[in-house]
Write a protein that holds these residues in place. Structure first.
Motif, PDB file in Angstrom:
ATOM      1  N   LYS A 165       0.825  -1.204   0.000  1.00 47.92           N
ATOM      2  CA  LYS A 165       0.000   0.000   0.000  1.00 47.92           C
ATOM      3  C   LYS A 165       0.862   1.259   0.000  1.00 47.92           C
ATOM      4  O   LYS A 165       1.762   1.407   0.824  1.00 47.92           O
ATOM      5  CB  LYS A 165      -0.917  -0.010   1.231  1.00 47.92           C
ATOM      6  N   SER A 175      -5.331   4.902  -0.222  1.00 46.33           N
ATOM      7  CA  SER A 175      -6.515   4.089  -0.508  1.00 46.33           C
ATOM      8  C   SER A 175      -7.242   3.731   0.787  1.00 46.33           C
ATOM      9  O   SER A 175      -6.643   3.663   1.863  1.00 46.33           O
ATOM     10  CB  SER A 175      -6.117   2.821  -1.258  1.00 46.33           C
ATOM     11  N   ASP A 235      -8.253  -1.580  -0.245  1.00 48.05           N
ATOM     12  CA  ASP A 235      -7.169  -2.513   0.090  1.00 48.05           C
ATOM     13  C   ASP A 235      -7.660  -3.956   0.008  1.00 48.05           C
ATOM     14  O   ASP A 235      -7.020  -4.813  -0.616  1.00 48.05           O
ATOM     15  CB  ASP A 235      -6.652  -2.244   1.508  1.00 48.05           C
ATOM     16  N   LEU A 272       0.151  -2.478   6.846  1.00 48.15           N
ATOM     17  CA  LEU A 272      -1.301  -2.379   6.921  1.00 48.15           C
ATOM     18  C   LEU A 272      -1.803  -2.142   8.343  1.00 48.15           C
ATOM     19  O   LEU A 272      -2.880  -1.560   8.532  1.00 48.15           O
ATOM     20  CB  LEU A 272      -1.942  -3.678   6.408  1.00 48.15           C
ATOM     21  N   THR A 326      -6.148  -4.612  10.068  1.00 45.77           N
ATOM     22  CA  THR A 326      -6.413  -4.788   8.638  1.00 45.77           C
ATOM     23  C   THR A 326      -5.770  -6.066   8.127  1.00 45.77           C
ATOM     24  O   THR A 326      -6.347  -6.770   7.284  1.00 45.77           O
ATOM     25  CB  THR A 326      -5.906  -3.577   7.833  1.00 45.77           C
ATOM     26  N   THR A 354      -7.532  -9.218   5.962  1.00 48.74           N
ATOM     27  CA  THR A 354      -7.103  -9.746   4.658  1.00 48.74           C
ATOM     28  C   THR A 354      -7.150 -11.264   4.608  1.00 48.74           C
ATOM     29  O   THR A 354      -7.228 -11.847   3.523  1.00 48.74           O
ATOM     30  CB  THR A 354      -5.675  -9.284   4.287  1.00 48.74           C
TER      31      THR A 354
END
Length: 392
Positions: free
Chosen positions: A269, A283, A288, A312, A316, A320
């Motif tokens: 990212k 973003s 993401d 991240l 987060t 994922t």
């Protein structure tokens, strides 16, 4: 062996009469393990809703790895942040003329870092940093040889294609010659950094002066020919469009078809702190997660999809794991500054094994320690940790 019947939620989604016809076709292809086209990859970005993408990506993830989520015990050495290149997204590097603002480690200083881990069960040292004009190929071959001689059980992973391209050109060696020399000195695998976005329309805007897509791919191909495994990255969430992402993934997928040398795809990212692109917004978490899901669906020949948790953030990174990701990198041990200097969620990126295993377990997955090339070392699903281990 999983079957279509193992994923009733996906079937329900595909029966929804409101679902876009193209997305329905994609869903059926995923269920049948058929490859997606670039046009379908673009459609997923443009029209795929988060729940739809997550369901499909999780299907692929479970089909490939079940509930296993991998991590390793590693530490980083960053020889320098002095760099000859001027990437606009970089918050990490300092130009050679301003090198007093950065750091430059000697071989002895880097060996002292390695020796700090003597007797500890780390399996990998990850060596990556800026492109320093005085740290040449012979310098790094000497470093690799000394680490190998000191601790032969430690896997040596190092150097982005950007660093290697500069080293090889300065040494007046071909890519094949340079890779062979490093391999003989002890280099065993490569990280995936420096890929950014391959398309020249984007690359010229964000990193115009370093190795181009063809050069990056050629270096990884040369490593694969030597039997070395490498990773691949993509820097997303800045000035690129969706189709640039698909173009990037397609080039990687094509090389993987040829060499089968990539282990892992790692979306990275973009972070906008203290760099020349600070005006570009970052973003959202939704974007993401969409990116991870599309990557898992499109990169069908990449065994693993990694979320780099220091970049991240832990929460987060946990999310994922429901969007295709099956690897959270390593314990890191607070030895990398590349993302913390750019404003990543983790400013002191360090977790011990107990903390990382519990992070994975809390997401309903099985934490499995691996080595660099994904040989399984230990399953931590049933391991009981003390309060001290979880708090340290």
């Amino acid at each position: 062996m999983t079957t279509r019947n193992d994923f009733p939620a996906v079937d329900i989604l595909l029966q929804d009469t409101r679902l876009d016809k193209g997305l329905k076709i994609i869903g059926e292809k995923v269920l049948s393990s058929e490859r997606l086209t670039p046009e379908e990859g673009l459609l997923l970005f443009e029209k795929g809703e988060l729940g739809f993408l997550g369901a499909l990506a999780n299907l692929v993830r479970v089909r490939m790895h079940g509930d296993k989520t991998y991590f390793n015990r590693n530490f980083h050495i960053e020889p320098t942040n002095v760099c000859v290149f001027t990437c606009k997204f970089c918050s990490y590097s300092r130009l050679y003329k301003n090198r007093e603002e950065g750091w430059e480690l000697s071989i002895d200083e880097m060996m002292d870092i390695v020796k700090k881990y003597d007797g500890q069960p780390v399996t990998e040292v990850h060596i990556v940093g800026g492109v320093h004009p005085k740290m040449n190929l012979d310098f790094f071959c000497e470093l690799l040889s000394k680490i190998r001689d000191h601790r032969p059980d430690l896997h040596l992973k190092g150097f982005t294609a950007v660093e290697l391209d500069y080293m090889f050109r300065k040494a007046k060696l071909t890519v094949d010659e340079g890779m062979r020399k490093l391999h003989e000195a002890g280099l065993q695998s490569m990280p995936g950094g420096g890929a950014e976005i391959f398309h020249p329309d984007v690359r010229v805007q964000i990193s115009h002066d370093k190795v181009d897509a063809e050069g990056w791919l050629a270096i990884h191909k040369a490593a694969h020919k030597l039997g070395m495994h490498t990773n691949a990255t993509m820097l997303y969430g800045h000035v690129e469009n969706y189709w640039h992402r698909v173009d990037h993934m397609e080039r990687l997928r094509s090389l993987q078809d040829e060499t089968h040398g990539f282990n892992t795809f790692i979306p990275l990212k973009f972070r906008n702190k203290d760099n020349e692109m600070s005006h570009v917004p970052e973003s959202s978490i939704i974007e993401d997660l969409k990116l991870y899901a599309v990557a898992r669906l499109y990169m069908d020949n990449f065994p693993h999809l990694k979320a780099y948790w220091p970049m991240l953030g832990r929460n987060t990174a946990q999310l994922t794991l429901s969007f295709g990701v099956n690897d959270l990198d390593g314990t890191i041990d607070d030895t990398t500054k590349i993302y913390s200097m750019a404003g990543s969620e983790e400013q002191t990126p360090s977790m011990n094994t107990a903390q990382l295993a519990m992070l994975i377990r809390q997401a309903g997955r099985r934490p499995v320690e691996r080595d660099t090339v994904y040989n399984e070392i230990k399953d931590y699903t049933e391991v009981e940790f003390t309060a001290e281990e979880l708090a340290s």
